[in-house]
Write a protein that holds these residues in place. Structure first.
Motif, PDB file in Angstrom:
ATOM      1  N   ALA A 132      16.164  16.516  53.285  1.00  0.00           N
ATOM      2  CA  ALA A 132      16.974  15.693  52.380  1.00  0.00           C
ATOM      3  C   ALA A 132      16.298  14.348  52.110  1.00  0.00           C
ATOM      4  N   LEU A 133      15.691  13.748  53.129  1.00  0.00           N
ATOM      5  CA  LEU A 133      14.966  12.501  52.929  1.00  0.00           C
ATOM      6  C   LEU A 133      13.768  12.707  52.006  1.00  0.00           C
ATOM      7  N   ALA A 134      13.038  13.797  52.213  1.00  0.00           N
ATOM      8  CA  ALA A 134      11.888  14.093  51.356  1.00  0.00           C
ATOM      9  C   ALA A 134      12.336  14.329  49.919  1.00  0.00           C
ATOM     10  N   ASP A 135      13.436  15.055  49.745  1.00  0.00           N
ATOM     11  CA  ASP A 135      13.936  15.331  48.395  1.00  0.00           C
ATOM     12  C   ASP A 135      14.349  14.049  47.680  1.00  0.00           C
ATOM     13  N   SER A 136      14.937  13.097  48.424  1.00  0.00           N
ATOM     14  CA  SER A 136      15.318  11.834  47.790  1.00  0.00           C
ATOM     15  C   SER A 136      14.079  11.076  47.339  1.00  0.00           C
ATOM     16  N   TYR A 137      13.024  11.161  48.116  1.00  0.00           N
ATOM     17  CA  TYR A 137      11.770  10.490  47.782  1.00  0.00           C
ATOM     18  C   TYR A 137      11.159  11.075  46.517  1.00  0.00           C
ATOM     19  N   TYR A 138      11.193  12.393  46.419  1.00  0.00           N
ATOM     20  CA  TYR A 138      10.633  13.076  45.254  1.00  0.00           C
ATOM     21  C   TYR A 138      11.593  13.126  44.073  1.00  0.00           C
ATOM     22  N   GLU A 139      12.810  12.666  44.259  1.00  0.00           N
ATOM     23  CA  GLU A 139      13.855  12.744  43.245  1.00  0.00           C
ATOM     24  C   GLU A 139      14.081  14.196  42.802  1.00  0.00           C
ATOM     25  N   ARG A 140      14.270  15.046  43.804  1.00  0.00           N
ATOM     26  CA  ARG A 140      14.598  16.456  43.554  1.00  0.00           C
ATOM     27  C   ARG A 140      16.114  16.614  43.575  1.00  0.00           C
ATOM     28  N   GLU A 141      16.640  17.274  42.557  1.00  0.00           N
ATOM     29  CA  GLU A 141      18.074  17.511  42.478  1.00  0.00           C
ATOM     30  C   GLU A 141      18.450  18.759  43.267  1.00  0.00           C
ATOM     31  N   ASP A 163      19.840  21.344  42.235  1.00  0.00           N
ATOM     32  CA  ASP A 163      19.600  22.576  41.483  1.00  0.00           C
ATOM     33  C   ASP A 163      18.123  22.947  41.423  1.00  0.00           C
ATOM     34  N   GLY A 164      17.286  22.195  42.127  1.00  0.00           N
ATOM     35  CA  GLY A 164      15.866  22.519  42.188  1.00  0.00           C
ATOM     36  C   GLY A 164      15.017  21.869  41.116  1.00  0.00           C
ATOM     37  N   THR A 165      15.607  21.054  40.262  1.00  0.00           N
ATOM     38  CA  THR A 165      14.836  20.342  39.259  1.00  0.00           C
ATOM     39  C   THR A 165      14.402  18.980  39.804  1.00  0.00           C
ATOM     40  N   TYR A 166      13.358  18.453  39.222  1.00  0.00           N
ATOM     41  CA  TYR A 166      12.812  17.157  39.636  1.00  0.00           C
ATOM     42  C   TYR A 166      12.840  16.174  38.474  1.00  0.00           C
ATOM     43  N   ALA A 167      13.108  14.912  38.783  1.00  0.00           N
ATOM     44  CA  ALA A 167      12.857  13.857  37.803  1.00  0.00           C
ATOM     45  C   ALA A 167      11.347  13.781  37.591  1.00  0.00           C
ATOM     46  N   ASN A 168      10.920  13.036  36.594  1.00  0.00           N
ATOM     47  CA  ASN A 168       9.472  13.030  36.321  1.00  0.00           C
ATOM     48  C   ASN A 168       8.733  11.943  37.100  1.00  0.00           C
ATOM     49  N   LEU A 169       9.385  11.385  38.124  1.00  0.00           N
ATOM     50  CA  LEU A 169       8.793  10.303  38.914  1.00  0.00           C
ATOM     51  C   LEU A 169       7.371  10.606  39.363  1.00  0.00           C
ATOM     52  N   MET A 170       7.173  11.754  40.020  1.00  0.00           N
ATOM     53  CA  MET A 170       5.858  12.055  40.581  1.00  0.00           C
ATOM     54  C   MET A 170       4.823  12.322  39.492  1.00  0.00           C
ATOM     55  N   PHE A 171       5.263  12.862  38.362  1.00  0.00           N
ATOM     56  CA  PHE A 171       4.342  13.127  37.261  1.00  0.00           C
ATOM     57  C   PHE A 171       3.863  11.807  36.654  1.00  0.00           C
TER      58      PHE A 171
END
Length: 514
Positions: A361-370, A372-380
């Motif tokens: 959950a901490l890693a997902d918050s860092y990557y901005e993963r929702e 539903d399995g989608t990601y914000a474009n932060l890392m891109f």
């Protein structure tokens, strides 16, 4: 995980601690209270930009109470102002009063890749000190390539899940090749999905966009609070437009004179400093999952945990297992704010007991993963901006192997993984347009640089360096933990920054707060 200049604070910490990710008033360089907007200004050497500087924003309700939204037009390529355009998302909350409106206060939460509009609507526009919001229109623009502004896209959700789990501490040639292939696939995905915008998302271009917005808003000078990477954006603006600098707060400062390799290595040392502060706190507690001995022993326990989950990933209750890469990301996410330390202790205890959902959950918050399995474009966007702004840290994987010992010296806990993380820009399809250099911004009004002594992501000496480089730099120091200082509970820091924003008077250079 590409940690290089992923200079941001997790959403959880932002909500809990009210961090001003970016971030102490009528001075000579600041925007003065006014009733009529000054005439827009534009670069005389580029008259074809006049149409952008004189555009009118069409404000509309954007579905979030108290906020308006608009679209700003800018040239995709400033060298070709008659060519294609890019549309940038802008939002504002009008000054609440009482008192005369000073102007617009632009905010940026860092990243690169963090959504400034999301930050404004989720925190800054309602959480900044009331006296500041009373006198300023709070404004944000998502930088080009980010969130709502021609976002860079690279991988699908499932592809990103795979990418975030690739082993970033390779033990043999096969694992080195797998990591290199992952970085190449990431870069190829960005080129395939975002090839047109990819060469035009540099910090210089984002800073030029901010100047267009400044003029369109009717402000003769820019007032700005930028945190983390947002300090580099602000300093770049000051370098390009020193005569248009009003009141600039650069909180959690970067050092623009450093190479990509040095930035990575320095930030690695910053995370080690933060981990040692966490460990010192943890070992005093009887339930510390890293033991109750010394800080050094806690560090060894952390390294052993990473080795264990590398050899045998821990289940999380869903399709993804917690391996070393995700576990490391989860731990690093909690380093940004000491308010997350209790959550990290609990997550580590769970993981050592065979349940990895807390660290995931901490890693997902860092990557901005929702969920539903989608990601914000932060890392891109993060990779796209970083890889344009500086030449890559390495020429090839062999260069990483030579650098690993120096990274491990900087951080015995995180060194190897963060050394390999910087390999990503080696394979980037758009050539770099920036270079490391000192920023002096000769002629600019006083600029307030803020540094935190145990900041994990922007080591304190970066703030010292930037304040020294800037011809009008003033250093304000927060003696404490966590990333950035404004809004983190220090009345001393907040009063100094508020006074600067409202009256234009910076604190004495070298002022220290706790």
């Amino acid at each position: 995980m590409d940690s290089r200049r992923l200079l941001r604070t997790t959403a959880t910490a932002l909500a809990a601690a009210g961090l001003i990710l970016s971030g102490c008033s009528g001075g000579s360089g600041a925007a003065a209270p006014r009733t009529a907007a000054p005439a827009p200004s534009f670069a005389p050497e580029a008259p074809k930009l006049k149409k952008y500087y004189e555009q009118k924003l069409k404000w509309r309700d954007c579905g979030v109470e108290g906020f308006q939204c608009a679209t700003l037009r800018a040239p995709l390529d400033y060298a070709k102002p008659d060519g294609e355009e890019v549309e940038l998302a802008v939002s504002r909350a009008r000054a609440t009063g009482p008192g005369k409106r000073i102007g617009s206060l632009l905010v940026n939460p860092g990243g690169p890749g963090g959504s400034a509009v999301g930050y404004l609507q989720g925190y800054a526009g309602i959480g900044y000190p009331a006296p500041v919001r009373a006198r300023y229109d709070m404004v944000a623009v998502d930088p080009r390539g980010v969130a709502r502004s021609a976002p860079v896209e690279c991988l699908t959700g499932p592809q990103m899940d795979t990418y975030t789990q690739v082993d970033q501490t390779p033990d043999d040639t096969a694992e080195v090749n797998a990591l290199s292939a992952a970085f190449k696939d990431f870069a190829a995905g960005c080129e395939k999905r975002s090839g047109k915008v990819l060469p035009h998302v540099s910090t210089v271009e984002a800073a030029r966009d901010m100047d267009v917005l400044r003029a369109v808003l009717g402000d003769g000078k820019l007032t700005y609070v930028g945190a983390s990477y947002g300090t580099f954006l602000g300093a770049t603006y000051a370098e390009l437009f020193p005569d248009r600098v009003g009141r600039l707060v650069l909180d959690g400062a970067m050092d623009p004179s450093l190479s990509a390799l040095d930035l990575n290595r320095d930030q690695t040392g910053g995370f080690e400093t933060a981990f040692r502060a966490f460990a010192a706190d943890c070992v005093r507690k009887p339930d510390c999952p890293l033991g109750t001995g010394s800080v050094a022993a806690a560090g060894e326990a952390m390294k052993k945990f990473f080795r264990d989950v590398d050899a045998k990933p821990v289940p999380t209750g869903e399709g993804r297992e917690l391996g070393e890469s995700l576990a490391t990301t989860g731990v690093i996410a909690a380093m940004y704010d000491e308010g997350a330390w209790p959550q990290l202790r609990e997550a580590l205890a769970q993981a050592r007991g065979g349940e990895g959902s807390g660290l995931l959950a901490l890693a997902d918050s860092y990557y901005e993963r929702e969920t539903d399995g989608t990601y914000a474009n932060l890392m891109f966007a993060n990779a796209a901006v970083n890889c344009l702004d500086l030449p890559p840290a390495y020429r090839d994987a062999a260069a990483v192997e030579k650098a690993v010992p120096s990274f491990e010296k900087a951080s015995p806990v995180f060194g190897a993984g963060l050394a390999w993380a910087a390999l990503n820009c080696t394979y980037w399809p758009a050539p770099p347009t920036g270079r490391p250099h000192r920023i002096t911004a000769e002629g600019a009004a006083p600029i307030l640089v803020v540094g935190t002594t145990r900041d994990p992501a922007t080591p304190y000496h970066w703030a010292q360096s930037l304040a020294d480089q800037l011809s009008s730099g003033t250093l304000l120091t927060y003696e404490g933990d966590g990333h950035t200082a404004y809004g983190r509970g220090s009345d001393c820091i907040d009063t100094a920054i508020n006074t600067y924003l409202l009256e234009g008077t910076p604190p004495a250079d070298g002022k220290r707060c706790s």
